[in-house]
Enzyme design. Structure first.
Site, PDB file in Angstrom:
ATOM      1  N   ASN A  56       0.854  -1.182   0.000  1.00 32.68           N
ATOM      2  CA  ASN A  56       0.000   0.000   0.000  1.00 32.68           C
ATOM      3  C   ASN A  56       0.894   1.238   0.000  1.00 32.68           C
ATOM      4  O   ASN A  56       1.812   1.348   0.817  1.00 32.68           O
ATOM      5  CB  ASN A  56      -0.902  -0.011   1.238  1.00 32.68           C
ATOM      6  N   HIS A 126     -10.016  -4.517  -3.794  1.00 33.97           N
ATOM      7  CA  HIS A 126      -8.708  -4.852  -3.235  1.00 33.97           C
ATOM      8  C   HIS A 126      -8.894  -5.233  -1.770  1.00 33.97           C
ATOM      9  O   HIS A 126      -9.727  -4.672  -1.083  1.00 33.97           O
ATOM     10  CB  HIS A 126      -7.709  -3.699  -3.386  1.00 33.97           C
ATOM     11  N   HIS A 128      -7.106  -5.688   1.935  1.00 26.80           N
ATOM     12  CA  HIS A 128      -5.980  -5.243   2.751  1.00 26.80           C
ATOM     13  C   HIS A 128      -5.513  -6.358   3.678  1.00 26.80           C
ATOM     14  O   HIS A 128      -6.331  -7.088   4.238  1.00 26.80           O
ATOM     15  CB  HIS A 128      -6.389  -4.041   3.615  1.00 26.80           C
TER      16      HIS A 128
END
Length: 182
Positions: A56, A126, A128
């Protein structure tokens, strides 16, 4: 407290907060553009058949990875069975690798579905994988509203990529250098 310590600035975040540069479709989506970059430039840790793992750019913690489908889809229900399976498998591998490299004590795993749920890039799904350590929420985020990362993202990417198993074999490459932390 000294005046010098009353403000911590991260001005690069303001453009992100205001939405500058946020994608308006697949043509300008960073998650669609990243796979065309080199792994180093795109901060890609590993590439799979239907998904890839990437650091990230705005991490909540050191080693904060995202598992992203190559296809530009906004919702978990849009994934094929193969994409769901690989997303799960790559997430498991990410957890194992981050634990091995940095000794993470736990993880926050999750997806924000839609802008209203907190997705910064809502049009491209997406997941995490945020590593956590006991005491990792210290005074900096609580009082200073900032995070301290012990390593630049490129170095973290290199450590995680070096520890990632070879695709389809489960074989791990040579161990990362001692003393490295993701």
């Amino acid at each position: 407290m000294s005046e010098a310590f009353e403000h911590l600035w991260t001005p690069y975040r303001m453009a992100y907060i205001r939405g500058a540069g946020k994608p308006t479709g697949a043509h300008d989506c960073p998650f669609c553009a990243i796979p065309a970059m080199s792994d180093e430039d795109g901060l890609i840790v590993a590439r799979g058949t239907t998904v890839y793992a990437v650091l990230n750019l705005y991490p909540y913690n050191a080693g904060h990875l995202m598992v992203v489908p190559y296809r530009h889809v906004p919702d978990y229900t849009d994934l094929t069975d193969a994409e769901v399976a690989e997303l799960g498998a790559v997430t498991q591998t990410a957890m194992r690798v981050v634990r091995e490299v940095s000794g993470a004590h736990g993880f926050n795993i999750g997806m924000n579905q839609g802008s209203v749920a907190g997705a910064g890039i809502a049009d491209h799904l997406h997941q995490h994988a945020v590593p956590r350590w006991g005491g990792d929420t210290n005074f900096m985020p609580v009082l200073g509203l900032t995070r301290v990362l012990p390593q630049v993202l490129g170095e973290t990417r290199d450590l995680l990529a070096a520890a990632w198993p070879e695709p389809g074999t489960g074989t791990r490459p040579a161990p990362a250098q001692p003393g490295g932390q993701a």
